[in-house]
Design a protein around this motif. Structure first.
Motif: not given
Lengths: 493, 323
Positions: A361-364, A368-371, A401-418
């Motif tokens: 899933y591409l977060c960009s 897919e990001r929503a999923h 806590a780790q999940q929340d951290e990644f949630r923030t990171k994904i929203l900040e820079n979706p291109r950077n995550y899959i």
């Protein structure tokens, strides 16, 4: 004799083995021993107790004495550790290997065509198969490479592809490593130690030899020389003795009989690269570089690089020296571009991919990001530019806590995550604290690309040594096993 | 061969030679001390350190067998300890392990792990000689696999250059430290007192030369004979003349493989030194002054070291590309 006739039986070493939900390399359901592993099982039954321990120690000592170690920093003198090695071989049948081999060749050819296209005509963008902005936003995209011709159009000379086995044992590609893949020396060293410690077991199998790798590597490197000249001068460029893969660099240089150079050994004059020898300066034609793009040339890339060679990019651009792999190959092993590799294969070769990808899933992508965000506790999230098992969230093993951290990171820079489903990587029996215990493994075969695509029949089986862990990287406590590719499949004999 | 590699081979070899020499010298002196008159002990510790060209600080007077043993074996704050030398040799080997044979690396690596895992406590418990003989053996094994696993190319020659340069410098330092024994004012040539005798035996043993000396000159220890043997003998592998001859051969061989580069400078220096040692006669050396002679040889050897650096290792790129 059928597979089920020979069960784990009464031997405590085998009978206490616990099967998880994942595919197991040695045992089928109901603990039947797979045909390829029956001689191993038999040999284990014959060994007196304590013998495995003793051989493990012999193997460890052999690695230490040969200096096959990596350095752990932080202490006063830098402690040296061996890369943990598990005695139990991992066996791949000839039939399985043929399939893997075909799949890898197909994939490497397609990815190389993709790189050629990205840095020249960019047809694949015009045909809207891969979005251009996805490639341009990749941190490893090098605009400096646009329009530069590389010898024979070969960008990826040395590739290490990570394969995993899922569900019923199907091989899938987890990651392409197209920049500076490492580990091949462990593949070769593991085999040597295995022959030393378990000669009798080794003899019972017809294992295909892998010792040709350095010779193939040298031949491949010579094939991409920039000037037609009887005997091109090849050198291996290392960041130096403090690099964790330094052993591998020395090993390969020696096995190939080429000079192992550091940045300070090379000088560039009039766009020609020379090495400083006791008999004066000597021209270099092909450089197998084990330094990342960023550090290659302080004049072209990172200015603070102390490892690189000032002016080497100019020499490269002028076509006076070949760098292998080429600069900018990281766009093709970007974890987001990975999702498009099946499409890339179809686009350039008109073929269906032989080795499937893992669902990604591409977060960009908004949907897919929503999923992904809704399923952080189930998925594995990866930062696209990272390797070595860093920048990862393994959903089922993570805290809120780790999940929340990644949630923030994904929203900040979706291109950077899959994100990918958490795979049950196959398990293989490992020798842990006096008994066999299942650990998750992957497989990294090494592919060479010159005038033809070459693979030695083998690869590095990496093991997640912590029970239940899915991270096999050596920097994260992974180990390795010798990997046997068989000529004949025991089931068919 | 890469200049950096040549440099590392050279230093690897020098450090290992030094470790071996230190181990042997320490062993000889600790044994010698068993036969000591107590009052002369501090002077002998000083001499041991001078033998190894270690500057002895004022507190050196406080030395006893334990302190000296610690300083020279596993003291990692002492750059000249066996541990430091073996570690440096191995570090150099590690940086060029593609240029030496696996057997060579494995040998030096084993030796390193052995030294590194040896505590001073265990040296005290088991006695020093297990430790020192392991070093001497380790070095011998290394020389052995070197001799049988590496081609006689440039790399081998740089190893020889490092070994013989270090060895000749160490022998000279030792001869200087022991000069009081063969330069006695009374002019008597034969060792008379017990103490003097033991010290001369020690001097020979530090170079593994006692038995070889006896075969040539019998057990009669004449001072001029000893000096001549360690300085000018052509056949004994620890004499200065022998090392310089080997240095000459190795440098000559390296120069030959080179380009039209100016190796004239090192050629001239080593040629002059070799001639000097070949045609010297011990009486002349004694007449001219032994210490002066030793100092002169030392500075010539240091000049050769500098010449090697300038010509093969750290040459200016401009001079190369000028043509």
């Amino acid at each position: 004799m059928t597979a089920t006739d020979l069960k784990a039986g009464s031997d405590p070493l085998l009978s206490n083995y616990e099967l998880g939900v994942a595919f197991d390399e040695m045992f089928g359901r109901a603990k039947s021993i797979r045909p390829a592993y029956q001689s191993v099982a038999q040999r284990l039954r014959e060994l007196p107790s304590g013998e495995m321990d003793q051989r493990q120690r012999a193997a460890d000592l052999s690695f230490l004495h040969q200096g096959i170690t990596f350095t752990v920093y932080g202490r006063e003198e830098g402690t040296e550790r061996i890369f943990p090695y598990d005695l139990m071989p991992r066996i791949v049948t000839g039939k399985e290997w043929t399939h893997v081999e075909k799949g890898l060749e197909q994939r490497i050819r397609a990815l190389n065509l993709f790189l050629n296209d990205v840095y020249h005509d960019q047809k694949i963008f015009k045909d809207k198969v891969v979005p251009a902005e996805l490639v341009f936003s990749c941190p490893h995209y090098r605009k400096e490479m646009r329009g530069i011709k590389v010898p024979k159009g070969i960008y990826i000379t040395v590739v290490g592809t990570d394969l995993v086995r899922v569900e019923e044992g199907e091989f899938r590609v987890l990651e392409d490593n197209l920049r500076v893949p490492s580990g091949v020396s462990y593949m070769l060293a593991n085999r040597q130690v295995m022959k030393k410690v378990f000669p009798l077991l080794f003899q019972k199998y017809s294992v295909r030899p892998i010792d040709d790798y350095p010779r193939y590597l040298l031949q491949t490197l010579k094939e991409i020389t920039p000037r037609q000249y009887d005997e091109p001068t090849v050198a291996l460029l290392t960041p130096g003795v403090y690099n964790s893969a330094y052993f591998e660099h020395t090993f390969l240089a020696r096995q190939m009989g080429v000079e192992l150079v550091e940045g300070r050994d090379l000088v560039v004059h009039n766009k020609i690269v020379y090495m400083r020898t006791t008999a004066g300066l000597r021209r270099v034609d092909v450089i197998y570089r084990r330094i990342d793009d960023d550090f290659l040339d302080p004049r072209a890339f990172r200015k603070d690089s102390m490892l690189g060679v000032p002016g080497i990019f100019e020499a490269y651009r002028a076509g006076n020296v070949t760098l292998a792999n080429a600069i900018g190959t990281g766009v093709a092993d970007d974890k987001a571009v990975y999702a498009y590799v099946p499409a890339i294969i179809k686009y350039y070769l008109g073929e269906e991919p032989i080795l499937p990808n893992v669902e990604t899933y591409l977060c960009s992508d908004e949907k897919e990001r929503a999923h992904v965000l809704a399923n952080l506790d189930k998925l594995v999230v990866k930062a696209v530019g990272e390797s070595g098992g860093y920048g990862m969230l393994i959903g089922p093993h993570s805290t809120k806590a780790q999940q929340d951290e990644f949630r923030t990171k994904i929203l900040e820079n979706p291109r950077n995550y899959i994100a990918q489903p958490t795979l049950a990587l196959s398990t293989a029996p490992c020798f842990v604290e006096g008994k066999l215990d299942g650990r998750h493994v992957d497989l990294r075969p090494y592919v060479l690309y010159g005038d033809e695509v070459r693979l030695v029949p083998g690869g590095l089986t990496r093991v997640a040594l912590k029970k239940g862990s899915l991270v096999v990287n050596s920097s994260q406590g992974g180990g390795s096993k010798d990997t046997w590719i068989l000529y004949n499949d025991p089931a068919e004999e | 061969m890469l200049s950096r590699v040549a440099d590392s081979l050279y230093w690897m070899s020098r450090y290992l030679e030094r470790a071996e020499h230190t181990a042997r010298t320490l062993d000889v002196h600790l044994t010698l001390m068993l036969d000591q008159f107590h009052e002369s002990a501090p002077r002998r510790w000083h001499r041991l350190l001078a033998t190894l060209s270690i500057d002895d600080s004022p507190e050196a007077t406080e030395f006893d067998a334990q302190a000296v043993t610690h300083l020279l074996t596993v003291d990692n704050s002492n750059m000249a300890s066996i541990l430091s030398c073996v570690a440096s040799a191995r570090e150099n080997a590690r940086q060029i392990r593609d240029s030496i044979s696996s057997e060579m690396f494995e040998q030096i690596n084993r030796l390193y792990h052995h030294v590194k895992s040896t505590s001073f406590e265990s040296i005290k418990t088991h006695g020093h000689s297990d430790f020192t003989s392991r070093i001497v053996e380790g070095s011998a094994l290394f020389q052995g696999v070197t001799g049988s696993t590496i081609a006689r190319g440039e790399g081998y020659q740089f190893i020889q250059i490092g070994k013989h340069l270090e060895r000749s410098l160490m022998t000279i330092a030792m001869l200087k430290a022991y000069s009081e024994f063969y330069l006695s004012a009374d002019g008597a040539d034969e060792a008379d007192s017990h103490v003097g005798h033991l010290d001369l035996v020690a001097l020979l043993r530090c170079s593994s030369a006692f038995e070889a000396y006896c075969r040539v000159h019998t057990a009669t220890l004449r001072k001029t004979n000893i000096l001549e043997f360690l300085l000018l003998d052509r056949d004994f592998p620890h004499s200065v003349a022998f090392s310089v001859n080997n240095l000459f051969a190795a440098l000559h061989s390296v120069g030959r493989e080179g380009r039209g580069l100016d190796t004239g400078r090192t050629d001239r220096m080593i040629g002059r030194l070799q001639a000097q040692l070949t045609y010297a006669n011990i009486e002349e050396v004694m007449d001219r002054g032994v210490i002066e002679f030793l100092d002169e040889v030392t500075s010539q050897l240091e000049g050769i070291h500098g010449g090697i650096q300038d010509i093969f290792i750290a040459y200016a790129i401009e001079s190369e590309l000028g043509a």
